[in-house]
Design a protein around this motif. Structure first.
Motif, short mmCIF file in Angstrom:
data_model
loop_
_atom_site.label_atom_id
_atom_site.label_comp_id
_atom_site.label_asym_id
_atom_site.label_seq_id
_atom_site.Cartn_x
_atom_site.Cartn_y
_atom_site.Cartn_z
N ILE A 1 50.80 36.75 9.18
CA ILE A 1 49.93 35.99 9.97
C ILE A 1 50.23 34.65 10.03
N ALA B 1 45.45 32.39 14.90
CA ALA B 1 45.49 33.48 13.92
C ALA B 1 44.22 33.58 13.14
N ASP C 1 42.43 36.10 10.04
CA ASP C 1 42.86 37.11 9.30
C ASP C 1 41.52 37.91 8.74
N ASN C 2 41.68 39.10 8.21
CA ASN C 2 40.28 39.87 7.80
C ASN C 2 39.41 40.20 8.79
N TYR D 1 52.89 46.72 12.33
CA TYR D 1 52.76 47.24 10.91
C TYR D 1 53.82 46.71 10.08
N ARG E 1 51.36 41.20 4.91
CA ARG E 1 50.51 40.87 5.94
C ARG E 1 50.20 39.28 6.31
N SER E 2 49.63 38.89 5.16
CA SER E 2 49.29 37.26 5.03
C SER E 2 50.46 36.44 5.58
N GLY F 1 44.60 39.80 11.93
CA GLY F 1 44.68 40.41 10.74
C GLY F 1 43.82 41.62 10.47
N SER G 1 48.93 46.84 1.81
CA SER G 1 48.22 45.82 0.81
C SER G 1 49.64 45.37 0.00
N ASP H 1 42.41 44.51 7.86
CA ASP H 1 42.33 44.98 6.43
C ASP H 1 41.55 46.05 5.97
N VAL I 1 47.85 42.76 13.23
CA VAL I 1 48.73 42.92 12.11
C VAL I 1 47.96 43.65 11.03
N THR I 2 48.55 44.75 10.54
CA THR I 2 48.01 45.51 9.59
C THR I 2 49.21 46.15 8.73
#
Length: 308
Positions: A30, A40, A42-43, A97, A26-27, A65, A22, A67, A18-19
């Motif tokens: 997720i 999940a 993230d980052n 995306y 995205r969050s 995720g 910003s 970033d 997932v990107t």
């Protein structure tokens, strides 16, 4: 008699990367995938993705995720990762995306008073422009693209549920896309139709610089004697199959039209097919891959949110 132990076939591990821009959600995406049963993270740095997948097998699909703020992020590294995952028979990877219009992103940053990660000491619009340019080739590789400009948090969660949920009650969403055969088949397409047999507007000087969204181009394409029967049969076939796909638990389907340059005929067919399917009550989105690559679209085509 074979004394060898029987081996069960193992399904490829499902991974959703997932990107996106910003501030595009995205969050939220997720979190929505986690609610659907995904594990999940993230980052996650790009350098750790393949190491993570080489680890112990997981019972749940992964949502990762990605970033641009991660220290090892680069466009080349992201594209290389996608290529490696596509070549791995043990992995079924998808790139989701999250996109959003620049004016909406600027408003969101203004409302939250946050600094853009790529312009911490400058105005958000500068960071947004930098990030959009950085992610052009990544966006072009997306298997699923969600435009969030007009979506609330609840709308986005519902969209994620429709595209990635597995329950029988999940609605089937349809993506109708256009593409150029010169650049290869679109990733993740379920049904692909070649429309290069239709008369080509490229050879009409007044139409050459236009694209298939233009009424003049659409009229020209539709005037081909072979068009009406082909289009009617295509819509009939698609509509006859959609309920069966839905009954099988499929949550999304991509119908792709291809022509030589991805500018005229395929775009016109995709636009017309999307309108016909939306009018029949299906949830439909459109995407024109080559127009996006050439910067002729401000973002993905608008969603037509009609649903049975």
């Amino acid at each position: 008699m074979n004394d060898q132990p029987s081996q069960k076939s193992v399904e490829p591990a499902r991974v959703v990367l997932v990107t996106g821009a910003s501030g595009a959600g995205r969050s939220t995406a997720i979190n929505a995938l986690e609610d659907l049963g995904f594990e999940a993270i993230d980052n996650l740095p790009l350098s750790l993705v393949e190491r993570l997948l080489d680890g112990p097998a997981r019972s749940a699909p992964l949502a990762l995720g990605i970033d641009v703020r991660n220290r090892d992020f680069s466009t080349d590294a992201m594209v290389a990762l996608l290529d490696n995952l596509a070549a791995d028979p043990d992995t079924s990877a998808e790139l989701l995306y999250l996109d959003c219009r620049t004016d909406v992103l600027i408003r969101r940053y203004s409302e939250t008073r946050r600094r853009h990660p790529l312009a911490p000491s400058e105005t958000p619009d500068i960071g947004i422009a930098r990030e959009m340019e950085l992610l052009v080739s990544v966006r072009a590789r997306a298997d699923r693209l969600i435009e969030t400009s007009e979506l609330t948090v609840h709308d986005l969660k519902a969209e994620i549920g429709e595209k990635f949920g597995t329950a029988a009650s999940v609605k089937l969403s349809i993506s109708v896309e256009s593409f150029s055969y010169k650049r290869g088949l679109p990733r993740g397409a379920d049904m692909v139709l070649d429309v290069r047999f239709l008369a080509n507007p490229h050879w009409e000087e007044t139409l050459r610089d236009l694209d298939g969204r233009s009424p003049a181009v659409q009229t020209f394409v539709a005037s081909d004697p072979r068009f009406a029967d082909f289009f009617a049969r295509t819509i009939d076939l698609t509509q006859s199959l959609l309920p069966a796909f839905k009954d099988e638990g499929k949550t999304s389907l991509t119908l792709a039209f291809g022509c030589t340059g991805g500018q005229h005929r395929s775009v016109a067919l995709a636009e017309k097919a999307a309108k016909a399917l939306a009018a029949a009550g299906w949830q439909v989105s459109t995407r024109h891959r080559e127009l996006e690559r050439r910067g002729l679209l401000g973002g993905p085509a608008a969603e037509m949110g009609m649903q049975t």
